[in-house]
Enzyme design. Structure first.
Site, PDB file in Angstrom:
ATOM      1  N   ASP A  67       0.861  -1.334   0.066  1.00 12.24           N
ATOM      2  CA  ASP A  67      -0.204  -0.045  -0.046  1.00 12.24           C
ATOM      3  C   ASP A  67       0.876   1.232  -0.026  1.00 12.24           C
ATOM      4  OD1 ASP A  67       0.955  -0.528   2.536  1.00 12.24           O
ATOM      5  OD2 ASP A  67      -0.873  -0.732   3.469  1.00 12.24           O
ATOM      6  N   ASP A 136      -8.487  -2.149  13.904  1.00 12.64           N
ATOM      7  CA  ASP A 136      -9.979  -2.451  13.500  1.00 12.64           C
ATOM      8  C   ASP A 136      -9.939  -3.675  12.519  1.00 12.64           C
ATOM      9  OD1 ASP A 136      -8.274  -1.572  11.128  1.00 12.64           O
ATOM     10  OD2 ASP A 136      -9.659   0.368  11.058  1.00 12.64           O
ATOM     11  N   HIS A 138      -8.078  -4.117   9.514  1.00 15.71           N
ATOM     12  CA  HIS A 138      -7.681  -3.759   8.256  1.00 15.71           C
ATOM     13  C   HIS A 138      -6.352  -4.901   7.839  1.00 15.71           C
ATOM     14  CE1 HIS A 138      -5.091  -0.142   9.670  1.00 15.71           C
ATOM     15  NE2 HIS A 138      -4.386  -1.005   9.362  1.00 15.71           N
ATOM     16  N   GLU A 143      -9.882  -0.801   5.195  1.00 14.82           N
ATOM     17  CA  GLU A 143     -10.283  -0.402   6.249  1.00 14.82           C
ATOM     18  C   GLU A 143     -11.657  -1.467   6.420  1.00 14.82           C
ATOM     19  OE1 GLU A 143      -8.857   0.900   8.287  1.00 14.82           O
ATOM     20  OE2 GLU A 143      -8.054   2.860   7.936  1.00 14.82           O
TER      21      GLU A 143
HETATM   22  P1  PGA Z   1       1.392  -1.751  13.064  1.00 15.57           P
HETATM   23  O1  PGA Z   1       0.315  -1.634  11.647  1.00 15.57           O
HETATM   24  O2  PGA Z   1       2.360  -2.884  12.703  1.00 15.57           O
HETATM   25  O3  PGA Z   1       2.423  -0.558  13.035  1.00 15.57           O
HETATM   26  O4  PGA Z   1       0.670  -2.075  14.145  1.00 15.57           O
HETATM   27  C1  PGA Z   1      -0.155  -2.643  11.274  1.00 15.57           C
HETATM   28  C2  PGA Z   1      -1.247  -2.237  10.279  1.00 15.57           C
HETATM   29  O5  PGA Z   1      -1.920  -1.232  10.368  1.00 15.57           O
HETATM   30  O6  PGA Z   1      -1.571  -2.756   9.228  1.00 15.57           O
END
Ligand code: PGA
Length: 261
Positions: A67, A136, A138, A143
């Site tokens: 992404d 959440d 994702h 999302e």
């Molecule tokens: P993080 O992010 O590894 O910094 O917790 C994970 C994500 O948002 O996919």
């Protein structure tokens, strides 16, 4: 879906790096899908240590981005392109030619998304996709309520995700872009092997919903249940809300060694 419970993040990184090393042994020019954020760093550290220690030849590996932010100027240090180059591509000794990613600064964002899906297919598809998970649920920047069939496209971040990511932008949420390009869930499901790493108690609810809840767009990571080869690696804290934790431990302890990751 296989669930592997490890003592801590470092052990999770080691398990996944060993799986990637096996893949590169079988297929030296494998296309590795990489994620950003804090969680995958132990994977990259373990992988880089293997390469620098001489036990792994990753010189023909290729790397694809999951992404990207939309609208950051090209070369911005927090663009995911810059981040992946800094954290993975350069330390592995690879050149930028080995790297595929969407163009987050394109004028025509939709065309850039379509072009990226085509580029992934033309490269033969992702062999192993590393994933983190948001609080959440994702994956990538898909999302909640993202279509489970979605392709690479523009998305709008939730306020929570922008708050979570402000730490990379001087803790200033106003600097975090609202829009992103992300591989869609349908795109992600085309990778031959999905490996999700989750660490820390903050991810425990999302992990339980992903592994033991229904497949639902509300929890995008639950789409991993649809994939024939999905591996979820969690530390004890992230595993703390799994009802079947003992079964997962038992299964992994008795796994035939020839099966690999
Ligand atoms: P993080 O992010 O590894 O910094 O917790 C994970 C994500 O948002 O996919």
């Amino acid at each position: 879906m296989e669930v592997i419970i490890v003592p801590d993040a470092r052990a999770g990184g080691e398990v996944i790096a060993n799986g990637i090393a096996d893949l590169l042994w079988r297929k030296p020019d494998a296309l590795l899908g990489v994620a950003t954020g804090s969680t995958p760093l132990p994977i990259y550290e373990a992988l880089i240590a293997k390469v620098q220690g001489g036990s792994l030849d990753a010189s023909r590996a290729r790397v694809a981005q999951l992404d990207e932010y939309v609208g950051l100027p090209a070369g911005h240090p927090e663009s995911y392109r810059s981040t992946v180059l800094r954290q993975v591509v350069e330390p592995l000794g690879l050149s930028e030619d080995a790297f595929l990613g969407p163009d987050g600064s394109a004028q025509d964002v939709q065309a850039a998304c379509t072009a990226y899906d085509r580029a992934l297919a033309a490269a033969g598809g992702v062999d192993l996709q590393i994933l983190g998970i948001g609080t959440d649920g994702h994956i990538g920047f898909n999302e909640p309520c993202s279509s489970l069939a979605s392709r690479t496209r523009i998305k709008t971040l939730t306020e929570q995700t922008r708050i979570d990511n402000a730490r990379f932008f001087d803790n200033d949420i106003d600097q975090v872009p609202h829009h992103v390009i992300t591989q869609g869930i349908g795109t992600i499901l085309e990778a031959r092997h999905l490996v999700l790493l989750a660490t820390g108690e903050g991810k425990a609810d999302a992990v339980a919903a992903t592994v033991e809840g229904p497949v639902a767009a509300l929890i995008p990571a639950s789409a991993l249940q649809l994939h024939p080869h999905a591996t979820v690696v969690v530390d004890e804290a992230a595993a703390s809300k799994l009802k079947l934790a003992d079964y997962f431990r038992h299964t992994y302890a008795n796994k035939p060694s020839w099966q690999g990751l």
